[in-house]
Write a protein that holds these residues in place. Structure first.
Motif, PDB file in Angstrom:
ATOM      1  N   TYR A 104       1.108 108.721  17.485  1.00 21.75           N
ATOM      2  CA  TYR A 104       1.219 107.635  18.460  1.00 21.75           C
ATOM      3  C   TYR A 104       2.146 106.530  17.948  1.00 21.75           C
ATOM      4  O   TYR A 104       3.005 106.030  18.693  1.00 21.75           O
ATOM      5  CB  TYR A 104      -0.164 107.060  18.752  1.00 21.75           C
ATOM      6  CG  TYR A 104      -0.165 105.980  19.808  1.00 21.75           C
ATOM      7  CD1 TYR A 104      -0.045 106.313  21.151  1.00 21.75           C
ATOM      8  CD2 TYR A 104      -0.280 104.629  19.461  1.00 21.75           C
ATOM      9  CE1 TYR A 104      -0.043 105.329  22.140  1.00 21.75           C
ATOM     10  CE2 TYR A 104      -0.281 103.640  20.430  1.00 21.75           C
ATOM     11  CZ  TYR A 104      -0.160 103.992  21.761  1.00 21.75           C
ATOM     12  OH  TYR A 104      -0.144 103.022  22.724  1.00 21.75           O
ATOM     13  N   LEU A 117       5.140 117.305  24.905  1.00 17.42           N
ATOM     14  CA  LEU A 117       4.303 116.248  25.473  1.00 17.42           C
ATOM     15  C   LEU A 117       3.234 116.819  26.396  1.00 17.42           C
ATOM     16  O   LEU A 117       2.138 116.277  26.495  1.00 17.42           O
ATOM     17  CB  LEU A 117       5.176 115.242  26.216  1.00 17.42           C
ATOM     18  CG  LEU A 117       6.099 114.386  25.335  1.00 17.42           C
ATOM     19  CD1 LEU A 117       7.028 113.542  26.193  1.00 17.42           C
ATOM     20  CD2 LEU A 117       5.290 113.507  24.392  1.00 17.42           C
ATOM     21  N   LYS A 118       3.566 117.914  27.062  1.00 15.54           N
ATOM     22  CA  LYS A 118       2.594 118.569  27.931  1.00 15.54           C
ATOM     23  C   LYS A 118       1.447 119.161  27.110  1.00 15.54           C
ATOM     24  O   LYS A 118       0.269 118.993  27.456  1.00 15.54           O
ATOM     25  CB  LYS A 118       3.285 119.666  28.737  1.00 15.54           C
ATOM     26  CG  LYS A 118       2.401 120.332  29.774  1.00 15.54           C
ATOM     27  CD  LYS A 118       3.201 121.361  30.568  1.00 15.54           C
ATOM     28  CE  LYS A 118       2.388 121.941  31.707  1.00 15.54           C
ATOM     29  NZ  LYS A 118       3.170 122.939  32.502  1.00 15.54           N
ATOM     30  N   ASN A 148      -0.736 109.876  28.515  1.00 19.87           N
ATOM     31  CA  ASN A 148      -0.988 110.187  27.112  1.00 19.87           C
ATOM     32  C   ASN A 148      -1.508 108.982  26.337  1.00 19.87           C
ATOM     33  O   ASN A 148      -2.295 109.126  25.401  1.00 19.87           O
ATOM     34  CB  ASN A 148       0.286 110.716  26.452  1.00 19.87           C
ATOM     35  CG  ASN A 148       0.584 112.156  26.826  1.00 19.87           C
ATOM     36  OD1 ASN A 148      -0.214 112.800  27.507  1.00 19.87           O
ATOM     37  ND2 ASN A 148       1.719 112.666  26.398  1.00 19.87           N
ATOM     38  N   TYR A 179       0.598 118.184  24.170  1.00 21.80           N
ATOM     39  CA  TYR A 179      -0.087 117.032  23.576  1.00 21.80           C
ATOM     40  C   TYR A 179      -1.092 116.434  24.549  1.00 21.80           C
ATOM     41  O   TYR A 179      -2.210 116.057  24.161  1.00 21.80           O
ATOM     42  CB  TYR A 179       0.962 115.991  23.182  1.00 21.80           C
ATOM     43  CG  TYR A 179       0.423 114.801  22.429  1.00 21.80           C
ATOM     44  CD1 TYR A 179      -0.292 114.961  21.236  1.00 21.80           C
ATOM     45  CD2 TYR A 179       0.633 113.510  22.897  1.00 21.80           C
ATOM     46  CE1 TYR A 179      -0.780 113.864  20.540  1.00 21.80           C
ATOM     47  CE2 TYR A 179       0.151 112.401  22.204  1.00 21.80           C
ATOM     48  CZ  TYR A 179      -0.556 112.594  21.036  1.00 21.80           C
ATOM     49  OH  TYR A 179      -1.038 111.511  20.346  1.00 21.80           O
ATOM     50  N   ASN A 180      -0.716 116.356  25.818  1.00 20.90           N
ATOM     51  CA  ASN A 180      -1.609 115.825  26.848  1.00 20.90           C
ATOM     52  C   ASN A 180      -2.886 116.655  26.936  1.00 20.90           C
ATOM     53  O   ASN A 180      -4.002 116.122  26.945  1.00 20.90           O
ATOM     54  CB  ASN A 180      -0.878 115.810  28.193  1.00 20.90           C
ATOM     55  CG  ASN A 180      -1.731 115.263  29.317  1.00 20.90           C
ATOM     56  OD1 ASN A 180      -2.482 115.996  29.957  1.00 20.90           O
ATOM     57  ND2 ASN A 180      -1.622 113.962  29.567  1.00 20.90           N
ATOM     58  N   LEU A 190      -5.217 108.740  26.963  1.00 23.36           N
ATOM     59  CA  LEU A 190      -5.892 109.876  26.332  1.00 23.36           C
ATOM     60  C   LEU A 190      -5.889 109.762  24.815  1.00 23.36           C
ATOM     61  O   LEU A 190      -6.852 110.188  24.162  1.00 23.36           O
ATOM     62  CB  LEU A 190      -5.212 111.185  26.762  1.00 23.36           C
ATOM     63  CG  LEU A 190      -5.411 111.584  28.229  1.00 23.36           C
ATOM     64  CD1 LEU A 190      -4.585 112.824  28.543  1.00 23.36           C
ATOM     65  CD2 LEU A 190      -6.884 111.846  28.521  1.00 23.36           C
ATOM     66  N   HIS A 191      -4.816 109.209  24.255  1.00 19.17           N
ATOM     67  CA  HIS A 191      -4.765 109.019  22.799  1.00 19.17           C
ATOM     68  C   HIS A 191      -5.921 108.151  22.327  1.00 19.17           C
ATOM     69  O   HIS A 191      -6.629 108.500  21.368  1.00 19.17           O
ATOM     70  CB  HIS A 191      -3.436 108.390  22.384  1.00 19.17           C
ATOM     71  CG  HIS A 191      -3.472 107.762  21.021  1.00 19.17           C
ATOM     72  ND1 HIS A 191      -3.380 108.501  19.862  1.00 19.17           N
ATOM     73  CD2 HIS A 191      -3.655 106.475  20.627  1.00 19.17           C
ATOM     74  CE1 HIS A 191      -3.480 107.696  18.812  1.00 19.17           C
ATOM     75  NE2 HIS A 191      -3.642 106.467  19.250  1.00 19.17           N
ATOM     76  N   LYS A 238      -3.564 114.251  36.476  1.00 16.18           N
ATOM     77  CA  LYS A 238      -2.668 113.890  35.377  1.00 16.18           C
ATOM     78  C   LYS A 238      -3.052 112.518  34.823  1.00 16.18           C
ATOM     79  O   LYS A 238      -2.996 111.513  35.525  1.00 16.18           O
ATOM     80  CB  LYS A 238      -1.221 113.862  35.876  1.00 16.18           C
ATOM     81  CG  LYS A 238      -0.211 113.375  34.863  1.00 16.18           C
ATOM     82  CD  LYS A 238      -0.044 114.343  33.705  1.00 16.18           C
ATOM     83  CE  LYS A 238       1.095 113.873  32.786  1.00 16.18           C
ATOM     84  NZ  LYS A 238       1.260 114.791  31.630  1.00 16.18           N
ATOM     85  N   ARG A 249       5.763 107.778  18.050  1.00 14.52           N
ATOM     86  CA  ARG A 249       6.072 108.560  19.242  1.00 14.52           C
ATOM     87  C   ARG A 249       7.526 108.426  19.689  1.00 14.52           C
ATOM     88  O   ARG A 249       8.080 109.349  20.297  1.00 14.52           O
ATOM     89  CB  ARG A 249       5.129 108.174  20.381  1.00 14.52           C
ATOM     90  CG  ARG A 249       5.214 106.728  20.832  1.00 14.52           C
ATOM     91  CD  ARG A 249       4.065 106.402  21.773  1.00 14.52           C
ATOM     92  NE  ARG A 249       4.103 105.029  22.275  1.00 14.52           N
ATOM     93  CZ  ARG A 249       3.674 103.983  21.579  1.00 14.52           C
ATOM     94  NH1 ARG A 249       3.197 104.150  20.354  1.00 14.52           N
ATOM     95  NH2 ARG A 249       3.730 102.774  22.107  1.00 14.52           N
ATOM     96  N   LEU A 281      -5.073 116.219  23.731  1.00 14.30           N
ATOM     97  CA  LEU A 281      -5.839 114.973  23.688  1.00 14.30           C
ATOM     98  C   LEU A 281      -7.101 115.064  24.537  1.00 14.30           C
ATOM     99  O   LEU A 281      -8.160 114.566  24.150  1.00 14.30           O
ATOM    100  CB  LEU A 281      -4.969 113.812  24.168  1.00 14.30           C
ATOM    101  CG  LEU A 281      -3.805 113.411  23.250  1.00 14.30           C
ATOM    102  CD1 LEU A 281      -2.941 112.356  23.930  1.00 14.30           C
ATOM    103  CD2 LEU A 281      -4.310 112.904  21.902  1.00 14.30           C
ATOM    104  N   TYR A 303       0.423 122.915  19.217  1.00  9.49           N
ATOM    105  CA  TYR A 303       1.205 121.674  19.275  1.00  9.49           C
ATOM    106  C   TYR A 303       1.933 121.413  17.963  1.00  9.49           C
ATOM    107  O   TYR A 303       3.132 121.079  17.959  1.00  9.49           O
ATOM    108  CB  TYR A 303       0.285 120.508  19.611  1.00  9.49           C
ATOM    109  CG  TYR A 303       0.973 119.164  19.566  1.00  9.49           C
ATOM    110  CD1 TYR A 303       1.956 118.839  20.497  1.00  9.49           C
ATOM    111  CD2 TYR A 303       0.651 118.231  18.583  1.00  9.49           C
ATOM    112  CE1 TYR A 303       2.601 117.605  20.453  1.00  9.49           C
ATOM    113  CE2 TYR A 303       1.286 116.999  18.537  1.00  9.49           C
ATOM    114  CZ  TYR A 303       2.264 116.691  19.463  1.00  9.49           C
ATOM    115  OH  TYR A 303       2.902 115.473  19.410  1.00  9.49           O
TER     116      TYR A 303
END
Length: 389
Positions: free
Chosen positions: A286, A299-300, A204, A302-303, A207-208, A201, A289, A306, A336
């Motif tokens: 971002y 959000l999952k 975010n 999105y993760n 990762l962004h 994990k 957000r 990314l 998404y």
């Protein structure tokens, strides 16, 4: 009744079924259309992948399954799906149209599952933004690439398995992920990325920045930028056939050959526009957000999105094959945006969706043109019986 309409107008019935994939008959029509698209291949364009597959299937000397497996283990073959497919079809037909029909049915079934899964997240009535996202989702089936067989079949299996594992927590679909490199060897690296994303994990925020950096860097990369990486990969690979193909794609002569193609030039322009668009979209998300309404589910997604944007745009400039990974990121992007839009319909998210047909205009035109090159125009208006006889 829907089958009757499919006989009269396969294309229109297929398009209608895309809006109603919760019904079994619509699912059948969806898959049947992919099979019909495969059957209708003309094999007349010598530049097309389908022509090469027509030639290889026609002149295929039958190998049994043991020989295919031995070829993979000794490094003489990159993957095993295509020879097994030829072996299976040759057992009852020598018609390349039948072979392509089976390819269409296989890929169509798994892509039907992908689109059906996308529509499971629809909570609103159909609006223009949702229709746009659905249209792009269907377009990313890569149906004009059906003639290449291996990537066309590997992509939907990988995509459905990826969503099932990373988003829906269906661990049994790890098997689907692991099978895709046997269909197309290039999925080895993306399966590794998927497993890392599943097991580790990452925040975010990090990762962004990686995803935006990857989009920006893709504007300046070309095939020569990957020279050292390719040398290291080729040096450690046991499979001689895979190593040879990777080395071929990084070759300067190959790069010059592809660069002479107008299609390659237009595609790379569209890739750069796409990279800028996605970088701006991610920056907007971002910055806002805390204002945007997002649950843990969004959000999952999105993760995961990314991760695959960072990965795919880092490779998008590698020859003509790097961009195939971007389709994975795009499918996650549509999923998404569907969820983000439904929770935030009165924000700039809607405007970003409206901009998509303009941003991806070359991609749309390329898809439609290659569909025409593969099957002609008859499939647009002719009834089923005229198409198969």
């Amino acid at each position: 009744m829907r089958i009757v309409f499919f006989i009269l107008s396969p294309l229109l019935t297929f398009l209608y079924s895309c809006f109603d994939l919760n019904k079994r008959m619509s699912q059948i029509v969806f898959v049947l259309f992919f099979g019909l698209f495969g059957y209708c291949h003309t094999f007349s364009d010598m530049r097309a992948d389908s022509y090469r597959k027509y030639e290889s299937f026609t002149h295929y000397s039958t190998m049994d399954i043991d020989e295919v497996v031995d070829g993979l283990s000794t490094g003489e073959m990159k993957d095993v799906f295509e020879p097994i497919l030829y072996y299976f079809v040759k057992s009852f037909s020598n018609d390349p149209h039948v072979m392509m029909m089976i390819v269409g049915l296989f890929g169509g079934f798994f892509y039907m599952l992908v689109v059906k899964r996308f529509l499971q997240d629809r909570r609103m009535r159909y609006t223009v933004p949702i229709v746009i996202l659905l249209a792009f989702m269907v377009m990313e089936s890569n149906i004009p690439l059906m003639g290449g067989i291996r990537n066309f079949c590997a992509f939907p299996l990988f995509m459905y398995s990826l969503i099932s594992v990373l988003i829906d927590n269906k661990k049994r679909w790890v098997v689907g992920l692991l099978l895709t490199p046997l269909i197309h060897f290039s999925y080895i690296i993306v399966v590794a990325v998927a497993l890392i994303a599943w097991l580790i994990k990452l925040p975010n925020g990090l990762l962004h920045h990686l995803a935006v950096l990857s989009c920006v860097m893709s504007l300046f990369l070309d095939t020569s930028s990957y020279g050292v990486v390719v040398e290291n990969i080729v040096g450690v690979l046991d499979n001689e056939s895979v190593a040879s193909r990777i080395d071929h794609y990084s070759d300067e002569y190959t790069e010059e050959h592809f660069n002479d193609s107008l299609t390659t030039k237009l595609t790379r322009v569209n890739n750069k526009i796409s990279a800028v668009y996605i970088a701006i979209l991610l920056s907007y998300i971002y910055i806002n957000r805390r204002r945007l309404n997002q649950t843990q589910y969004e959000l999952k997604i999105y993760n995961r999105l990314l991760i695959f944007i960072a990965f795919s745009f880092a490779l998008i400039s590698f020859s003509v094959v790097g961009q195939r990974y971007v389709y994975i990121a795009l499918v996650l992007l549509y999923l998404y945006l569907l969820n983000l839009y439904q929770r935030n319909p009165n924000t700039a998210v809607t405007k970003f969706i409206y901009a998509m047909p303009i941003v991806f205009i070359v991609h749309i035109a390329w898809t439609l043109y290659n569909c025409y090159c593969n099957v002609g125009f008859d499939i647009v208006y002719q009834p089923l019986l005229f198409l198969i006889y």
